[in-house]
Scaffold this motif. Sequence first.
Motif, PDB file in Angstrom:
ATOM      1  N   ILE A 116      11.518  57.589  69.014  1.00 29.51           N
ATOM      2  CA  ILE A 116      11.156  56.622  70.059  1.00 29.51           C
ATOM      3  C   ILE A 116       9.917  55.827  69.687  1.00 29.51           C
ATOM      4  N   GLY A 117       9.308  56.122  68.553  1.00 25.39           N
ATOM      5  CA  GLY A 117       8.199  55.327  68.052  1.00 25.39           C
ATOM      6  C   GLY A 117       6.831  55.753  68.526  1.00 25.39           C
ATOM      7  N   LEU A 118       6.686  56.929  69.079  1.00 23.32           N
ATOM      8  CA  LEU A 118       5.376  57.409  69.518  1.00 23.32           C
ATOM      9  C   LEU A 118       4.665  58.088  68.372  1.00 23.32           C
ATOM     10  N   GLN A 119       3.358  57.983  68.374  1.00 27.18           N
ATOM     11  CA  GLN A 119       2.542  58.701  67.398  1.00 27.18           C
ATOM     12  C   GLN A 119       2.151  60.039  67.988  1.00 27.18           C
ATOM     13  N   ASP A 120       2.110  61.055  67.170  1.00 24.25           N
ATOM     14  CA  ASP A 120       1.715  62.389  67.612  1.00 24.25           C
ATOM     15  C   ASP A 120       0.194  62.481  67.617  1.00 24.25           C
ATOM     16  N   LYS A 121      -0.393  62.419  68.818  1.00 23.89           N
ATOM     17  CA  LYS A 121      -1.850  62.464  68.933  1.00 23.89           C
ATOM     18  C   LYS A 121      -2.390  63.883  68.830  1.00 23.89           C
ATOM     19  N   ASP A 122      -1.608  64.849  69.268  1.00 27.70           N
ATOM     20  CA  ASP A 122      -2.035  66.254  69.198  1.00 27.70           C
ATOM     21  C   ASP A 122      -1.628  66.818  67.846  1.00 27.70           C
ATOM     22  N   ASP A 123      -2.546  67.513  67.225  1.00 22.98           N
ATOM     23  CA  ASP A 123      -2.240  68.117  65.932  1.00 22.98           C
ATOM     24  C   ASP A 123      -1.875  69.577  66.151  1.00 22.98           C
ATOM     25  N   HIS A 124      -0.602  69.837  66.378  1.00 28.45           N
ATOM     26  CA  HIS A 124      -0.133  71.203  66.632  1.00 28.45           C
ATOM     27  C   HIS A 124       0.004  71.980  65.331  1.00 28.45           C
ATOM     28  N   ARG A 125       0.037  71.261  64.215  1.00 25.96           N
ATOM     29  CA  ARG A 125       0.214  71.941  62.944  1.00 25.96           C
ATOM     30  C   ARG A 125      -0.968  72.848  62.617  1.00 25.96           C
ATOM     31  N   SER A 126      -2.146  72.533  63.126  1.00 26.92           N
ATOM     32  CA  SER A 126      -3.305  73.376  62.823  1.00 26.92           C
ATOM     33  C   SER A 126      -3.128  74.774  63.422  1.00 26.92           C
ATOM     34  N   ARG A 127      -2.529  74.850  64.612  1.00 27.22           N
ATOM     35  CA  ARG A 127      -2.269  76.160  65.208  1.00 27.22           C
ATOM     36  C   ARG A 127      -1.275  76.947  64.364  1.00 27.22           C
ATOM     37  N   PHE A 128      -0.246  76.268  63.914  1.00 27.23           N
ATOM     38  CA  PHE A 128       0.761  76.931  63.091  1.00 27.23           C
ATOM     39  C   PHE A 128       0.165  77.381  61.765  1.00 27.23           C
ATOM     40  N   SER A 129      -0.671  76.559  61.164  1.00 26.25           N
ATOM     41  CA  SER A 129      -1.259  76.938  59.880  1.00 26.25           C
ATOM     42  C   SER A 129      -2.193  78.124  60.036  1.00 26.25           C
ATOM     43  N   ARG A 130      -2.895  78.222  61.171  1.00 28.42           N
ATOM     44  CA  ARG A 130      -3.748  79.398  61.413  1.00 28.42           C
ATOM     45  C   ARG A 130      -2.912  80.664  61.495  1.00 28.42           C
ATOM     46  N   GLU A 131      -1.767  80.566  62.122  1.00 22.58           N
ATOM     47  CA  GLU A 131      -0.881  81.729  62.213  1.00 22.58           C
ATOM     48  C   GLU A 131      -0.379  82.139  60.826  1.00 22.58           C
ATOM     49  N   VAL A 132      -0.052  81.158  60.004  1.00 27.01           N
ATOM     50  CA  VAL A 132       0.426  81.454  58.658  1.00 27.01           C
ATOM     51  C   VAL A 132      -0.692  82.083  57.838  1.00 27.01           C
ATOM     52  N   GLU A 133      -1.916  81.561  57.970  1.00 28.28           N
ATOM     53  CA  GLU A 133      -3.049  82.142  57.243  1.00 28.28           C
ATOM     54  C   GLU A 133      -3.290  83.588  57.681  1.00 28.28           C
ATOM     55  N   LEU A 134      -3.187  83.849  58.971  1.00 31.26           N
ATOM     56  CA  LEU A 134      -3.362  85.205  59.477  1.00 31.26           C
ATOM     57  C   LEU A 134      -2.289  86.132  58.923  1.00 31.26           C
ATOM     58  N   LEU A 135      -1.057  85.666  58.892  1.00 31.55           N
ATOM     59  CA  LEU A 135       0.033  86.464  58.335  1.00 31.55           C
ATOM     60  C   LEU A 135      -0.178  86.718  56.849  1.00 31.55           C
ATOM     61  N   ALA A 136      -0.690  85.721  56.129  1.00 32.82           N
ATOM     62  CA  ALA A 136      -0.968  85.896  54.704  1.00 32.82           C
ATOM     63  C   ALA A 136      -2.048  86.955  54.491  1.00 32.82           C
ATOM     64  N   LYS A 137      -3.068  86.973  55.350  1.00 37.37           N
ATOM     65  CA  LYS A 137      -4.119  87.991  55.237  1.00 37.37           C
ATOM     66  C   LYS A 137      -3.551  89.384  55.488  1.00 37.37           C
ATOM     67  N   VAL A 138      -2.669  89.489  56.478  1.00 35.88           N
ATOM     68  CA  VAL A 138      -2.053  90.789  56.778  1.00 35.88           C
ATOM     69  C   VAL A 138      -1.242  91.273  55.586  1.00 35.88           C
ATOM     70  N   LEU A 139      -0.477  90.375  54.984  1.00 31.94           N
ATOM     71  CA  LEU A 139       0.334  90.761  53.829  1.00 31.94           C
ATOM     72  C   LEU A 139      -0.537  91.151  52.642  1.00 31.94           C
ATOM     73  N   LYS A 140      -1.670  90.478  52.440  1.00 38.03           N
ATOM     74  CA  LYS A 140      -2.588  90.856  51.367  1.00 38.03           C
ATOM     75  C   LYS A 140      -3.152  92.249  51.607  1.00 38.03           C
ATOM     76  N   LYS A 141      -3.503  92.545  52.869  1.00 39.00           N
ATOM     77  CA  LYS A 141      -4.030  93.869  53.179  1.00 39.00           C
ATOM     78  C   LYS A 141      -2.974  94.937  52.961  1.00 39.00           C
ATOM     79  N   LEU A 142      -1.728  94.653  53.331  1.00 31.76           N
ATOM     80  CA  LEU A 142      -0.648  95.612  53.091  1.00 31.76           C
ATOM     81  C   LEU A 142      -0.444  95.819  51.591  1.00 31.76           C
ATOM     82  N   ASP A 143      -0.573  94.762  50.810  1.00 29.66           N
ATOM     83  CA  ASP A 143      -0.463  94.882  49.362  1.00 29.66           C
ATOM     84  C   ASP A 143      -1.584  95.754  48.808  1.00 29.66           C
TER      85      ASP A 143
END
Length: 127
Positions: free
Chosen positions: A77-104
């Motif tokens: 529809i041509g709208l720009q995404d003003k909210d950056d929701h990707r930062s929340r998702f990337s924080r979750e991925v970083e947290l999961l990566a830390k958990v996997l490193k600790k398990l390793d």
Amino acid sequence: PKLAEAILNVFVMIGVIFTMLVAAACVSSAVSHTVLSPMEDLLEIVHSTAIQIFDSVEQMAIYFVKDYSNQQWRQEIGLQDKDDHRSRFSREVELLAKVLKKLDLLTIIANAKRPVDEFEQLGNGPA
């Protein structure tokens, strides 16, 4: 006299068998209490942690799909995404990566050689 001695021998054998069964049950109970119970507790903790991790991954996937579909809809529809929701998702991925490193790291620690292992190997070497 020989009949009495034979009967006493039978009772002695029954007593020895009973004593061996009781000793085996006691050793089994002690091993179960000393080794298996803590191991089951540890595995229960690992299981609950794994469930939390997989639930988090599932929630992230759902969120990512919703966010991606919202971005597609906004682009259509041509709208720009003003909210950056990707930062929340990337924080979750970083947290999961830390958990996997600790398990390793925990896996590496668990598989590491201990001085006791080396001592046991000394007894099995060539004579």
